[in-house]
Design a protein around this motif. Structure first.
Motif, short mmCIF file in Angstrom:
data_model
loop_
_atom_site.label_atom_id
_atom_site.label_comp_id
_atom_site.label_asym_id
_atom_site.label_seq_id
_atom_site.Cartn_x
_atom_site.Cartn_y
_atom_site.Cartn_z
N HIS A 172 0.85 -1.19 0.00
CA HIS A 172 0.00 0.00 0.00
C HIS A 172 0.89 1.25 0.00
CE1 HIS A 172 -3.07 2.89 1.02
NE2 HIS A 172 -4.00 1.95 0.91
N THR A 221 2.91 2.23 -5.48
CA THR A 221 1.63 2.41 -6.17
C THR A 221 1.50 1.47 -7.35
OG1 THR A 221 1.53 4.75 -5.53
CG2 THR A 221 0.17 4.07 -7.39
N LYS A 265 -1.33 -1.41 -7.53
CA LYS A 265 -2.28 -1.50 -8.65
C LYS A 265 -2.26 -2.90 -9.27
CE LYS A 265 -2.24 1.76 -11.71
NZ LYS A 265 -1.68 2.74 -12.66
N THR A 319 -6.95 2.00 -12.59
CA THR A 319 -6.29 3.15 -11.99
C THR A 319 -5.99 2.95 -10.52
OG1 THR A 319 -8.37 4.19 -11.39
CG2 THR A 319 -7.54 4.62 -13.61
N ALA A 320 -5.21 3.89 -9.98
CA ALA A 320 -4.91 3.86 -8.55
C ALA A 320 -6.18 4.06 -7.73
CB ALA A 320 -3.88 4.93 -8.20
N ASN A 321 -7.07 4.90 -8.23
CA ASN A 321 -8.34 5.12 -7.51
C ASN A 321 -9.15 3.83 -7.43
OD1 ASN A 321 -7.88 7.82 -6.98
ND2 ASN A 321 -8.89 8.53 -8.85
N MET A 322 -9.16 3.07 -8.51
CA MET A 322 -9.85 1.79 -8.50
C MET A 322 -9.22 0.84 -7.51
SD MET A 322 -10.33 1.45 -12.63
CE MET A 322 -11.03 -0.19 -12.59
N HIS A 362 -7.59 1.69 -4.75
CA HIS A 362 -7.95 2.14 -3.40
C HIS A 362 -9.41 1.82 -3.07
CE1 HIS A 362 -4.29 4.18 -2.08
NE2 HIS A 362 -4.14 4.62 -3.32
N ASP A 363 -10.27 1.94 -4.06
CA ASP A 363 -11.69 1.58 -3.84
C ASP A 363 -11.82 0.10 -3.52
OD1 ASP A 363 -12.44 4.17 -4.30
OD2 ASP A 363 -13.03 3.85 -6.39
N SER A 406 -14.31 0.45 4.83
CA SER A 406 -13.92 1.85 4.70
C SER A 406 -13.34 2.41 5.99
CB SER A 406 -15.14 2.69 4.27
OG SER A 406 -16.20 2.53 5.21
#
Length: 330
Positions: free
Chosen positions: A40, A52, A56, A92-95, A97-98, A106
């Motif tokens: 992470h 990162t 991913k 993506t990185a956002n995906m 993290h989600d 959460s």
């Protein structure tokens, strides 16, 4: 499996997670949790870019292998080898993290980010570094009581929390290895039980064939008279019955033993899974909520033992050439 983060295509998602292609859904989920926590970006502030990328890749692999339909397509070589879909270059990185928040929750993801945000890059988490800190040196000199007192004063420090997380991570890995071993043992026991049941079923069919053969047996007048006088056929039937009965008892005994072994394997597998779940929860708790006195003491003992093991191995490696030279000299 060793770690491999080569970005050449196509990716081996199983290798990314350190899994065999026969891995179960539980094994895939456990592997993702371990790899996601390890790589992470918030836990690796000294190397965010590399962390990162690895984070991913781990998330991408899990998003495919955790979905039975997508996993089947991937195994069959039918899942976008050019990685132009949502699990490829567009992942993506956002995906990632989600997905992390979805798997861990959460609330844990928030606490994890807060705890990691306060971490110093100088304590990025290896035992070798912790072994050089004053905390560790003091722990080596402490008694068990002194160790608990030291833990009370530093139990919330980042150095100790990192050390405890390292220790608990090792325990989690050991627990997961034990789960894998017990899963294999249970599978083999179940196969042995199925085989024994088939053998007993086949034996029952053979008994029915014997009964049918005897029922359809026909004798001439002379053969019947001879049998009445000598009883040869009856004696042969009795001997056959004794053999059949002995075989029945043997197969039933083997069935009982294999069933007992399978039930024991099931119980041990259940216990191993429960132990792995407890170990994983402790590891997550240490990362997000801090360290208890006992956990700090256990981590100190773990580091001290690891340190001594390395020292002993070093001494053995140094002594081996000396012994060899001594033998050559004589």
């Amino acid at each position: 499996h060793g770690e491999s983060w080569c970005v050449a295509m196509p990716l081996d998602y199983y290798q990314v997670l350190g899994l065999a292609k026969t891995a179960s859904a539980d094994e895939i989920r456990r592997a993702y949790k371990q790899q996601a926590l390890r790589h992470h970006p918030d836990k690796n502030p000294e190397n965010v870019e590399e962390a990162t990328a690895k984070f991913k890749l781990v998330s991408e692999a899990y998003s495919v292998l955790n979905d039975p339909a997508r996993r089947a397509a991937y195994d069959a070589g039918k899942l976008g080898s050019d990685r132009e879909d949502e699990t490829g270059s567009n992942f993506t990185a956002n995906m990632a993290h989600d997905l992390f928040a979805e798997v861990f929750g959460s609330e844990f993801a928030r606490k994890f980010a807060e705890a990691a945000g306060n971490a110093s890059s100088a304590v990025a988490g290896t035992i070798d570094f912790v072994a050089e800190t004053e905390t560790f040196k003091a722990a080596k000199r402490a008694t068990a009581s002194g160790l608990n007192k030291a833990a009370e004063s530093v139990g919330q420090s980042q150095v100790v929390r990192s050390a405890v997380a390292k220790h608990l991570g090792s325990l989690t890995d050991q627990a997961n290895v034990r789960v894998a071993e017990k899963e294999r043992s249970e599978a083999l026991s179940r196969q042995a039980l199925d085989l024994q049941r088939r053998r007993l079923d086949q034996h029952a069919k053979e008994i029915e064939d014997i009964k049918s053969r005897r029922a359809s047996r026909e004798m001439s007048w002379w053969e019947a008279t001879w049998e009445w006088m000598n009883g040869d056929q009856a004696a042969a039937d009795r001997n056959e019955d004794r053999q059949v009965s002995a075989e029945t008892k043997r197969l039933q005994s083997q069935l009982f033993l294999t069933k007992t072994a399978w039930e024991r394997a099931q119980k041990e597998l259940k216990e191993a899974r429960e132990a792995a779940e407890v170990a994983e929860k402790k590891e997550l708790s240490a990362m997000s909520s801090g360290v208890s006195l006992q956990e700090a003491a256990d981590a100190g003992a773990y580091m001290f033992t690891s340190f001594l093991d390395r020292v002993r191995r070093g001494e053995s490696e140094c002594q081996a050439p000396a012994r060899l030279r001594s033998r050559q000299g004589t």
